[in-house]
Design a protein around this motif. Sequence first.
Motif, PDB file in Angstrom:
ATOM      1  N   GLN A 102       0.852  -1.194   0.000  1.00 51.77           N
ATOM      2  CA  GLN A 102       0.000   0.000   0.000  1.00 51.77           C
ATOM      3  C   GLN A 102       0.882   1.236   0.000  1.00 51.77           C
ATOM      4  OE1 GLN A 102      -2.745   0.015   3.281  1.00 51.77           O
ATOM      5  NE2 GLN A 102      -3.756   1.917   2.684  1.00 51.77           N
ATOM      6  N   THR A 103       0.415   2.290  -0.655  1.00 55.05           N
ATOM      7  CA  THR A 103       1.183   3.539  -0.735  1.00 55.05           C
ATOM      8  C   THR A 103       0.394   4.681  -0.105  1.00 55.05           C
ATOM      9  OG1 THR A 103       2.318   2.855  -2.764  1.00 55.05           O
ATOM     10  CG2 THR A 103       2.261   5.212  -2.287  1.00 55.05           C
ATOM     11  N   PHE A 104       1.062   5.444   0.752  1.00 54.78           N
ATOM     12  CA  PHE A 104       0.499   6.673   1.308  1.00 54.78           C
ATOM     13  C   PHE A 104       1.278   7.855   0.723  1.00 54.78           C
ATOM     14  CE2 PHE A 104      -0.510   3.634   4.759  1.00 54.78           C
ATOM     15  CZ  PHE A 104      -1.882   3.828   4.825  1.00 54.78           C
ATOM     16  N   LYS A 105       0.567   8.817   0.165  1.00 56.82           N
ATOM     17  CA  LYS A 105       1.202   9.999  -0.422  1.00 56.82           C
ATOM     18  C   LYS A 105       0.935  11.226   0.443  1.00 56.82           C
ATOM     19  CE  LYS A 105       0.682  10.728  -4.803  1.00 56.82           C
ATOM     20  NZ  LYS A 105       0.000  10.907  -6.112  1.00 56.82           N
ATOM     21  N   ASN A 106       1.986  12.007   0.663  1.00 60.12           N
ATOM     22  CA  ASN A 106       1.852  13.300   1.329  1.00 60.12           C
ATOM     23  C   ASN A 106       2.258  14.352   0.304  1.00 60.12           C
ATOM     24  OD1 ASN A 106       2.386  15.717   2.827  1.00 60.12           O
ATOM     25  ND2 ASN A 106       2.537  14.479   4.703  1.00 60.12           N
ATOM     26  N   PRO A 165       5.534  -1.385  -5.240  1.00 61.26           N
ATOM     27  CA  PRO A 165       5.352  -0.651  -6.511  1.00 61.26           C
ATOM     28  C   PRO A 165       6.609   0.127  -6.897  1.00 61.26           C
ATOM     29  CG  PRO A 165       4.317   0.535  -4.716  1.00 61.26           C
ATOM     30  CD  PRO A 165       4.771  -0.773  -4.140  1.00 61.26           C
ATOM     31  N   PRO A 166       6.717   0.527  -8.147  1.00 61.57           N
ATOM     32  CA  PRO A 166       7.837   1.373  -8.555  1.00 61.57           C
ATOM     33  C   PRO A 166       7.754   2.733  -7.876  1.00 61.57           C
ATOM     34  CG  PRO A 166       6.226   1.205 -10.321  1.00 61.57           C
ATOM     35  CD  PRO A 166       5.809   0.233  -9.267  1.00 61.57           C
ATOM     36  N   PRO A 167       8.872   3.448  -7.800  1.00 65.99           N
ATOM     37  CA  PRO A 167       8.844   4.775  -7.157  1.00 65.99           C
ATOM     38  C   PRO A 167       7.971   5.747  -7.940  1.00 65.99           C
ATOM     39  CG  PRO A 167      10.928   4.412  -8.299  1.00 65.99           C
ATOM     40  CD  PRO A 167      10.208   3.103  -8.323  1.00 65.99           C
ATOM     41  N   ILE A 168       7.409   6.712  -7.221  1.00 64.51           N
ATOM     42  CA  ILE A 168       6.591   7.756  -7.845  1.00 64.51           C
ATOM     43  C   ILE A 168       7.504   8.917  -8.236  1.00 64.51           C
ATOM     44  CG2 ILE A 168       4.700   9.381  -7.515  1.00 64.51           C
ATOM     45  CD1 ILE A 168       3.469   7.418  -5.546  1.00 64.51           C
ATOM     46  N   THR A 169       7.524   9.227  -9.496  1.00 64.35           N
ATOM     47  CA  THR A 169       8.402  10.275 -10.004  1.00 64.35           C
ATOM     48  C   THR A 169       8.081  11.614  -9.339  1.00 64.35           C
ATOM     49  OG1 THR A 169       8.518   9.145 -12.141  1.00 64.35           O
ATOM     50  CG2 THR A 169       9.218  11.450 -12.077  1.00 64.35           C
ATOM     51  N   GLY A 170       9.141  12.311  -8.940  1.00 63.69           N
ATOM     52  CA  GLY A 170       8.978  13.628  -8.336  1.00 63.69           C
ATOM     53  C   GLY A 170       8.726  13.608  -6.843  1.00 63.69           C
ATOM     54  N   TYR A 171       8.626  12.403  -6.273  1.00 65.10           N
ATOM     55  CA  TYR A 171       8.408  12.258  -4.828  1.00 65.10           C
ATOM     56  C   TYR A 171       9.644  11.637  -4.169  1.00 65.10           C
ATOM     57  CZ  TYR A 171       3.395  13.320  -4.963  1.00 65.10           C
ATOM     58  OH  TYR A 171       2.188  13.947  -5.089  1.00 65.10           O
ATOM     59  N   PHE A 172       9.794  11.919  -2.893  1.00 65.82           N
ATOM     60  CA  PHE A 172      10.796  11.215  -2.088  1.00 65.82           C
ATOM     61  C   PHE A 172      10.137   9.914  -1.635  1.00 65.82           C
ATOM     62  CE2 PHE A 172      13.125  10.118   1.746  1.00 65.82           C
ATOM     63  CZ  PHE A 172      14.447  10.409   1.401  1.00 65.82           C
TER      64      PHE A 172
END
Length: 417
Positions: free
Chosen positions: A118-122, A148-155
């Motif tokens: 699961q991914t949490f985005k801030n 999942p693969p990394p989200i571009t533009g996020y740390f």
Amino acid sequence: MKFIHAADIHLDSPLNGLSAYPDAPADQLRSATRDAFTVLVDRAIDEAVDFMVIAGDLYDGSWRDYNTGIFFCKEMGRLKRVGIPVYVLFGNHDAESEMTKKLELPDNVHTFGASKPQTFKNDALGVALHGQSFKQRDIVANLVTGYPPPITGYFNIGVLHTALEGYATHASYAPCTIDELQAKGYQYWALGHVHEFEQWTGAATIVFPGNLQGRNVRERGQRGAVLVSVDEAGAVEVERIFIDVLRWEHLTVDAADCENLEEVVRKIGQGLETLLDTDGEVPRAARITVTGKTKAHGELFGLEAQLRHEVLAQIAGIGNERLWLEKVRIETQPIVDAAKLHERNDAFTDLQAILNEAATDVNFNEELRAVLAPFAAKTPLDLQSLVPLIEQIRKGDLRELIDDIAPGLLAHLAQAE
């Protein structure tokens, strides 16, 4: 941004090794894991961190009652009031299958699901946290492959409870390799499960913060979490923060230059005072091992109980509010070589010959086992697992006992003569 990464908190797990002693700090032992967690929350508030990550084993199996969960909710409420979110992944000790009691958590606490990653985005911080909790205690599959693969533009932060590979002292749950973690493309891996601090750098910074509070003498030295700072360019800085409220130590005292018991005791006292030179406000529970080839070996033989009381007297002088004794072990060796004693032509030599043959003397071993077996049978089961000699007595294999005692007995008699 700044965040705290902690793991292996084991709320309300008992501290083992002191509770049987009259001078043990019973109240501190009972509340140590809670007190350490409160200090962690204090530090998060003082540092004004942007969020906190807990990478597994927040609990120590199912709660005995609801008070464990209520305490956690109270501490999370403190963080909620200052706007600090918390991301919690459950490990082998607090897996879905292990927890029989649950409470609704404050809404600043986000828990990773166990069925899939699961991914949490801030978005405000530009941070994405990826993780998967344990569904059952014994997860032996490599979970990283499903992240999942990394989200571009996020740390991107990967949160994982794992033994990695090669940590023989920890159960091999969710095994993976450093190369696999680096290849995922995340910037930071917040790991849990291994109770010692470890850090690897590369494309990603990979960290085991260690456990928050040592629970026995095998978990020695400073314990805590890490404070992670990330600058605008994405550079990561990791600072260890020490949270433990009671620290376990192992003091090894070389008695090679000691002539007698009195000098050994004095040297132990000096070593105990030195322990408090660092973080003197943190109470210590110490195991003491006396080693070395020493003239005091014969006098020390069979005097573990007396030496323990001598050490307790030293501790009383230093201050029982800061220092407690877990155990004293004597592992010294005689200066006189047993082989040279064999050259003597007297009753002493005859005794040595008898002792040399005793280990393989079937009748003697049976008689000795008959004497010791009733004591072994009365020993509590939890102590039997910690003292291999008790199991040897139960099985009737006393060779190691005889081999250990013979040199000390000979040295003691030689010194007395």
